[in-house]
Each structure stands twice: as C-alpha cells, then as structure tokens.
Scaffold this active site. Structure first.
Site, PDB file in Angstrom:
ATOM      1  N   SER A 293       0.826  -1.208   0.000  1.00  0.00           N
ATOM      2  CA  SER A 293       0.000   0.000   0.000  1.00  0.00           C
ATOM      3  C   SER A 293       0.864   1.263   0.000  1.00  0.00           C
ATOM      4  O   SER A 293       1.918   1.321   0.640  1.00  0.00           O
ATOM      5  CB  SER A 293      -0.946  -0.033   1.202  1.00  0.00           C
ATOM      6  N   LYS A 294       0.386   2.228  -0.760  1.00  0.00           N
ATOM      7  CA  LYS A 294       1.113   3.489  -0.910  1.00  0.00           C
ATOM      8  C   LYS A 294       1.302   4.172   0.449  1.00  0.00           C
ATOM      9  O   LYS A 294       2.334   4.746   0.735  1.00  0.00           O
ATOM     10  CB  LYS A 294       0.286   4.369  -1.840  1.00  0.00           C
ATOM     11  N   ARG A 295       0.266   4.052   1.253  1.00  0.00           N
ATOM     12  CA  ARG A 295       0.275   4.744   2.528  1.00  0.00           C
ATOM     13  C   ARG A 295       1.188   4.041   3.552  1.00  0.00           C
ATOM     14  O   ARG A 295       1.932   4.672   4.286  1.00  0.00           O
ATOM     15  CB  ARG A 295      -1.152   4.807   3.054  1.00  0.00           C
TER      16      ARG A 295
END
Ligand code: GLU
Length: 552
Positions: A293-295
């Site tokens: 995930s990017k986050r």
C-alpha cells in the site's frame, strides 16, 4: 433522432476524417511476431513497484520479439498532474535499465506522436463525433449533485453503482429535451450508449491469466468530459489502436475496467491489442497477506530503491525472479549473463498475488554487489552519493586510491572468499564510514575500562606501522601476555580461570578503539589504510572517550 445534426451541434466544425488517422498512423512496419508494447502512466509523480513490474514485462516482451516499447503519458486528468512527473518516471525507469524506443521526452520515430494525450484532443473528439453520429454516444446533462444522489440511492439499495440501464436518465432524452438543454446552455458530457448486458459472460484470453470470464459492460461511461477532454478509457482505446499497440501488460487492478475497454474497442471498430493482467505485489503482514500500500509501505515507491541505493541489477534480478517462474533456475546456471538473454515469457508470469519480500531482495543485493570489482563498486557508490549522499559522504571519494583499498578490503577482493557485507549504497557508505571519520560512538567492550586503558597505552608504546601482518599480530600477543591475557587461544581454553581473557579480547579492544565497531575486516589492513598518525590519534581518543582516561 437526427444524429448527424446532434453530432454537429455537440462537436461543431470540421474534423479530420477517421480514415485520415488510419493513414497518418499506419500499421508499423515490423517483422512478423514483433510486439508493440507501452507504458502509459498518468503524470501523478508517483511511480511504484507495480509500474516497474509491468515495465520490465513489457520491455522484455517488446525487445525479445524485435518490437517496440513506447511511453505514452495519460494526462487527461489535470487535477492529478504534478510538475516534473514525466522526467521522474523516465529517470526512475532508466535506473532499472528500461529503455523506451519512442515516446514522451524520449523522441524516436515521430510517426505516432504526440505521446501526451493532451496533445491529441482533436483525434478523440473526431472519434466521439463519429460515435454520436452512429447513435452510440449521447450527451448527458446530469449534474454532479444528481450523480451523487444516484450513487447514494444505488448504494442504499445494494445495487451496482454507476450510470447504466434504468439509471441512465439522459440516455433516452427526446430530441426536444436535448435541444432545450443545449439552448439553455447546460453543460454536458458525452457518454457511450452501452449495448451490453451483464447477464452475458464473455470468454476472454488473458496473456497471463489464461482463459477468463468477463461480464459484459452495461455502464454508459463518460467518453468526453464537459471540457471536451476525453476520459482515460476512451483515450487509451484510441491511442492503443492508432499507436498500433499489439500487447498490453498492466496491473490486475485494470481487470475491472476490461469490460468497458472491450466494448469501446468494439464500438470504435478497432481490433483489440492482447492483454495480460499481472498479479499484484503482496506483502506478508503478520499472519495475513495484503497488497502493498502506498500509505503503509515506503518500499512500494521506486524512489525508495534509489534513495536507499539498491543496486539496479539486484532489483531487476528480484523482479525477474517474481515475474517468471523459471528465471531463478536460469539465473543459477547463468549467474553472470546479460539479463536480457533470459527467454522471458508472459505465459510464465504468476497468475495470482506475488509475495514481495524485502529480505529476499536484500539477499540478492548482497550477492549482486559481491560480484563487483572495487572500481565498479566505487562508481556505484559515488553515483549514489552525488545524488543522495551528504557532503561528508561525497568527501570520502577525494582520495580515490584509498577508496579502492577500503572497498577491496571490505568486499574481500583478493581473499579466499568474497565478503557479502554490502546491501545498498546507503548501508555501504555507513559501513565504510570509519575509514574516513573517527568513531563518534563505540560499541560495547567486554573488558573493563581500566584494563582497556592499559592495553591501549601498551599498544601506543609498541605500535610500529611498518610491521607486516605477522609481526603486528606478534606484538598484539605481547600486549596480551603483558596484561594478563592468554597470548595463545589454546592456553586460554585449557585454563580460562588463569587469565583475564585471551588475545581475541585484546584484538577486540584495539578494533573498537580504531573503528568503533566490534566486527570489521582485518584490523592490520584497516590500520595500514588509515596510516600511522591516524591510528595513534584514534588510540589516544579511545583512551579518553572509551576508557575514561587514566589507569584506575
Ligand atoms: N494510465 C493508466 C495508469 O495510470 C494506464 C492503464 C493501462 O495501462 O491501460 O496506470
């Protein structure tokens, strides 16, 4: 309804004929079997591992078949545009040796340019006009608020959201209603009039997943937004056709849009490229596996690998290991081969989620870096330091010969076996720091400081820089014996109670005093590289900072 008139009203003026586009962007003169592939990122400035994954697959397939890989920038959504994003994409991929043959900021054969979708507005409008003329597209006057209400209603009823079937309010407006809206100056978008029925299932051959079943599209998707700019779905279909793309490898997050794309190609009368949807990269997170995930996962961004200084070949080897199930075996047999010789195949790509494991990448990195010469390693580190290092780190390269000696030692070059201490450039630069800077901190000593102080003083008295390794070690043994340590390991083992410790403990004191660290390559060589004055300075410094100064 007179669709001709409607088309003229919605998109007035003369557009080039569709036949003229076919002529202007002719089929490519490539040998049979040559694949034309592309990377089509949006310029959002975020380029991630999934992009690299697809890029490597597309690049390998194109170039192994004698074809072309091009870069197209899907910049129709200006809200997401970030300055410098295209350069960032190109640089990030160049680092991993992804070479485009043509495309945005690359140049190459201009026949299929422009490669920015913003520069192709007229083409998209011409095709949209044709679809309106054929009754396959229509104006929709629904406002954002109306669409939001529709979404809420559908969600409440647990129905599929979107503009379709009975919910497609503007699909069946009468001619009169349409013109009334237009006369009133209401803004509109152009939507596809879908002919699909979700009850119908289509068999589809995916180059990676094999035979899959896809539900027919019934969404009247927007093809031109109210400002006349196309949506991604519409633009990409036209571009893939006119740029004569034959194969698209892209992330499986696009599978959900595949029914729309199938219908768009059919409505436009284009032959579809073949598609392969590659599986997402997963991460083991405790007991579960989840998508990167990017986050949450900095390692998803390609920037992470450049900043940390992962050796590009190592990342590529790992990506190829994940991409093609037979790569690992091939690489074991051909460890020094040009990676481009590997017979890459889309059909050997994994069909379901691939586990991405940074530890595995680190192992590969250690291995790849251990194959370099000192000169290659120095060039790699210098390149990294120039871009990401500190001023002090750049200074490490002032004396090139010293750097080569340091690296030869740390990599075990010339020794019996190569050392594998380096993982990334940032870690390697930290690892070799003690050759260039005095220790700012010391690892813990096993011997009490008063004894350490005596050992260091003794060392200062006896140290002769000109001693060879043997003579040096003999004097370390003398220091050991003079301070209650066993000079020989076997004596210590036979009678551990009879001594303070062994010569190994003395060597450790000298090692920590010189480098700050308890584990280093050969200490005699380190001292040779540092030079006599520096070795003495460091011993003095350790006497003060490590042993608290005086004999106690
Ligand atoms: N513009 C899309 C993206 O941002 C490309 C999707 C495709 O490859 O068709 O990833």
């Amino acid at each position: 309804m007179n669709y001709q008139l409607l088309a003229e009203r919605l998109l007035p003026g003369e557009y080039p004929s569709l036949a003229s586009f076919e002529e202007k962007y002719p089929p490519r003169a490539l040998p049979k079997g040559a694949e034309v592939t592309r990377l089509a990122p949006s310029p959002t400035g975020f380029i991630h591992l999934g992009n690299l994954f697809a890029a490597i697959a597309n690049e390998r397939i194109a170039h192994r078949s004698g074809g072309i890989l091009y870069l197209r920038i899907e910049d129709t959504d200006l809200k997401r545009k970030v300055d410098g994003a295209v350069e960032a994409v190109i640089n990030a991929l160049k680092y991993f040796d992804i070479r485009f043959d043509e495309g945005a900021e690359i140049g190459g054969d201009e026949t299929y340019a422009p490669w920015y979708q913003r520069g192709r507005a007229e083409i998209y409008r011409a095709y949209a006009k044709r679809l309106i003329e054929e009754g396959r597209a229509y104006p929709c006057f629904c406002t954002e608020e109306e669409l939001e209400l529709l979404r809420e209603e559908q969600t409440k009823k647990k129905e599929i959201t979107g503009y379709y079937g009975k919910y497609a309010k503007c699909r069946d407006l009468s001619e009169e209603e349409i013109y009334r809206n237009l006369d009133a100056g209401k803004p509109f978008v152009i939507r596809l009039r879908s002919m699909g029925n979700p009850e119908n299932k289509i068999k589809f051959h995916d180059e990676i997943k094999g035979e899959i079943t896809v539900t027919e599209n019934d969404q009247d998707v927007v093809i031109l937004k109210s400002d006349g700019i196309p949506t991604y779905h519409f633009a990409h279909a036209i571009d893939d056709h006119l740029m004569r793309t034959t194969l698209v490898i892209r992330g499986e997050e696009w599978l959900a849009s595949l029914p729309i794309h199938i219908e768009l190609f059919e409505a436009l009368g284009f032959e579809r490229p073949r598609y392969g949807h590659n599986c997402s990269l997963m991460k083991q997170d405790g007991e579960t596996r989840r998508k990167l995930s990017k986050r949450k996962d900095p390692e998803l961004s390609l920037e992470f690998y450049r900043k940390d200084g992962y050796f590009p070949r190592a990342v590529k080897v790992y990506m190829l290991t994940l991409l093609n199930s037979n790569f690992e075996e091939w690489y074991l047999k051909n460890p020094d081969a040009d990676l481009n010789e590997f017979p890459f195949k889309a059909s050997k790509m994994s069909k379901s989620g691939t586990l991405f494991d940074l530890d595995k990448l680190s192992d590969i990195s250690k291995n790849e870096l251990s194959k370099l010469s000192a000169e290659q390693m120095a060039a790699f580190l210098r390149g990294w330091a120039e871009e990401f290092g500190t001023e002090a780190q750049r200074g490490f390269f002032a004396d090139e010969e010293k750097m080569l000696r340091v690296l030869s030692l740390c990599m075990g070059i010339g020794g019996k076996k190569r050392r594998k201490d380096f993982t990334t450039a940032s870690q390697a630069m930290e690892f070799i720091r003690y050759f260039f800077e005095r220790p700012a901190a010391y690892e813990e000593l096993r011997t009490e400081s008063a004894v350490c102080a005596r050992v260091l003083k003794d060392f200062l008295a006896r140290y002769r820089y000109g001693d060879d390794a043997q003579a040096w070690f003999a004097s370390v043994k003398e220091i050991a014996a003079a301070n209650g340590f066993a000079a020989e390991m076997k004596d210590y083992k036979a009678n551990p109670q009879g001594y303070r410790g062994s010569v190994a403990d003395v060597a450790e004191i000298l090692r920590i005093a010189t480098t700050g660290k308890a584990n280093t390559p050969d200490l005699w060589t380190i001292q040779q590289i540092l030079g006599e004055a520096e070795v003495r300075e460091r011993a003095e410094l350790a006497l003060r900072d490590l042993c608290g100064g005086e004999d106690k």
